[in-house]
Write an enzyme that holds these catalytic residues in place. Sequence first.
Site, PDB file in Angstrom:
ATOM      1  N   LYS A 135     140.723  18.728  69.851  1.00  0.00           N
ATOM      2  CA  LYS A 135     141.142  19.501  71.232  1.00  0.00           C
ATOM      3  C   LYS A 135     139.502  20.226  72.154  1.00  0.00           C
ATOM      4  O   LYS A 135     138.577  20.149  72.235  1.00  0.00           O
ATOM      5  CB  LYS A 135     141.420  20.159  72.422  1.00  0.00           C
ATOM      6  N   ARG A 164     148.278  27.056  79.109  1.00  0.00           N
ATOM      7  CA  ARG A 164     149.304  26.947  78.213  1.00  0.00           C
ATOM      8  C   ARG A 164     151.104  26.654  77.952  1.00  0.00           C
ATOM      9  O   ARG A 164     151.302  27.108  77.116  1.00  0.00           O
ATOM     10  CB  ARG A 164     149.143  28.423  76.283  1.00  0.00           C
ATOM     11  N   ARG A 207     142.013  22.630  57.703  1.00  0.00           N
ATOM     12  CA  ARG A 207     140.522  23.178  58.648  1.00  0.00           C
ATOM     13  C   ARG A 207     139.923  24.165  58.096  1.00  0.00           C
ATOM     14  O   ARG A 207     140.197  25.343  57.279  1.00  0.00           O
ATOM     15  CB  ARG A 207     141.452  23.958  59.956  1.00  0.00           C
ATOM     16  N   ARG A 216     141.735  30.509  58.857  1.00  0.00           N
ATOM     17  CA  ARG A 216     142.200  31.254  59.434  1.00  0.00           C
ATOM     18  C   ARG A 216     143.211  31.644  59.517  1.00  0.00           C
ATOM     19  O   ARG A 216     143.520  30.925  58.850  1.00  0.00           O
ATOM     20  CB  ARG A 216     141.361  30.689  61.259  1.00  0.00           C
ATOM     21  N   ARG A 276     153.386  27.979  65.311  1.00  0.00           N
ATOM     22  CA  ARG A 276     152.633  27.570  66.437  1.00  0.00           C
ATOM     23  C   ARG A 276     153.019  26.237  67.242  1.00  0.00           C
ATOM     24  O   ARG A 276     152.604  25.997  68.393  1.00  0.00           O
ATOM     25  CB  ARG A 276     151.167  27.533  66.692  1.00  0.00           C
TER      26      ARG A 276
HETATM   27  P1  AMP Z   1     143.896  28.621  69.822  1.00  0.00           P
HETATM   28  O1  AMP Z   1     141.990  28.017  69.231  1.00  0.00           O
HETATM   29  O2  AMP Z   1     143.570  27.979  71.501  1.00  0.00           O
HETATM   30  O3  AMP Z   1     144.778  27.656  68.958  1.00  0.00           O
HETATM   31  O4  AMP Z   1     143.443  29.978  69.888  1.00  0.00           O
HETATM   32  C1  AMP Z   1     144.507  31.444  68.804  1.00  0.00           C
HETATM   33  C2  AMP Z   1     145.665  32.173  68.613  1.00  0.00           C
HETATM   34  O5  AMP Z   1     145.174  32.639  70.396  1.00  0.00           O
HETATM   35  C3  AMP Z   1     147.071  30.892  70.053  1.00  0.00           C
HETATM   36  O6  AMP Z   1     147.847  30.573  69.043  1.00  0.00           O
HETATM   37  C4  AMP Z   1     147.616  32.069  70.681  1.00  0.00           C
HETATM   38  O7  AMP Z   1     147.788  33.195  70.248  1.00  0.00           O
HETATM   39  C5  AMP Z   1     146.332  32.772  71.440  1.00  0.00           C
HETATM   40  N1  AMP Z   1     145.751  32.196  72.957  1.00  0.00           N
HETATM   41  C6  AMP Z   1     145.003  31.210  72.843  1.00  0.00           C
HETATM   42  N2  AMP Z   1     145.019  30.647  74.276  1.00  0.00           N
HETATM   43  C7  AMP Z   1     145.675  30.711  74.848  1.00  0.00           C
HETATM   44  C8  AMP Z   1     146.465  31.400  75.677  1.00  0.00           C
HETATM   45  N3  AMP Z   1     146.132  30.292  76.462  1.00  0.00           N
HETATM   46  N4  AMP Z   1     147.772  31.803  76.596  1.00  0.00           N
HETATM   47  C9  AMP Z   1     148.196  32.283  75.381  1.00  0.00           C
HETATM   48  N5  AMP Z   1     147.497  32.767  74.152  1.00  0.00           N
HETATM   49  C10 AMP Z   1     146.133  31.950  73.447  1.00  0.00           C
END
Ligand code: AMP
Length: 216
Positions: A13, A88, A127, A160, A171
């Site tokens: 994504k 989400r 990654r 990360r 996740r």
């Molecule tokens: P990502 O880089 O999009 O995978 O986001 C990393 C982390 O940020 C996720 O595992 C969540 O803990 C938090 N996060 C990001 N976007 C959201 C969202 N829309 N709702 C809730 N938590 C989020």
Amino acid sequence: MILILLGPPGSGKGTQSKRLMEKYNLPQISTGDILRAEVGKGTELGRRAKAVMDSGKLVSDDIILGIIKNRVEEPDCKKGFIFDGFPRTIPQAEGLKELLKQKRLKITKVLNIHLDDEIVVQRLGGRWTCTKCGAIFHASTNPPKKKGRCDKCNGELYQRDDQKESAVKERLNVYKKQTEPLINFYKKEKLLVDIDGTPSIDEIFKEITELLEGNV
Ligand code: AMP
């Protein structure tokens, strides 16, 4: 044009939305990137979000919707935007629906990039992310030209905390429980398009742009 990219962690994504941003000159709104920037700046929000993010769980809907409401008011969002990693949860999708209704805006498409669980775990394990510009590389599928350095800005690459194995599994569980129901939500709204997440980045990008150009 307003796009939402849905899909499990590791489905591409982020990579696809960055490419779409460049091609259509629209901002990519990644709630994950916004939260990581807050963590980096050491703000109150960042401190609260870090522990939740490192565990692989989700930050509260109120916080996320607050971030989104502010972000879409910025001038670069006038022509549209691309959501990556938002919404989400069902309450986030409902909140977005209400927000867009108030602004008399409509979602153009929801692109659902699907991928099997084993591939998700395999992909996330390798990654690497740039500390400076956020570009993403992968040890086997998209390696940087120079080990440990970003191709674009020469920034240092790192793994990360939320890409460690236990967090990756968490996740994925969270995705299944809280995010996957959005597939049906947007199917009912007749906005969902399924995209196979297994071909190369270029092939997926081609499929998405052909689809959008037939529609917008
Ligand atoms: P990502 O880089 O999009 O995978 O986001 C990393 C982390 O940020 C996720 O595992 C969540 O803990 C938090 N996060 C990001 N976007 C959201 C969202 N829309 N709702 C809730 N938590 C989020």
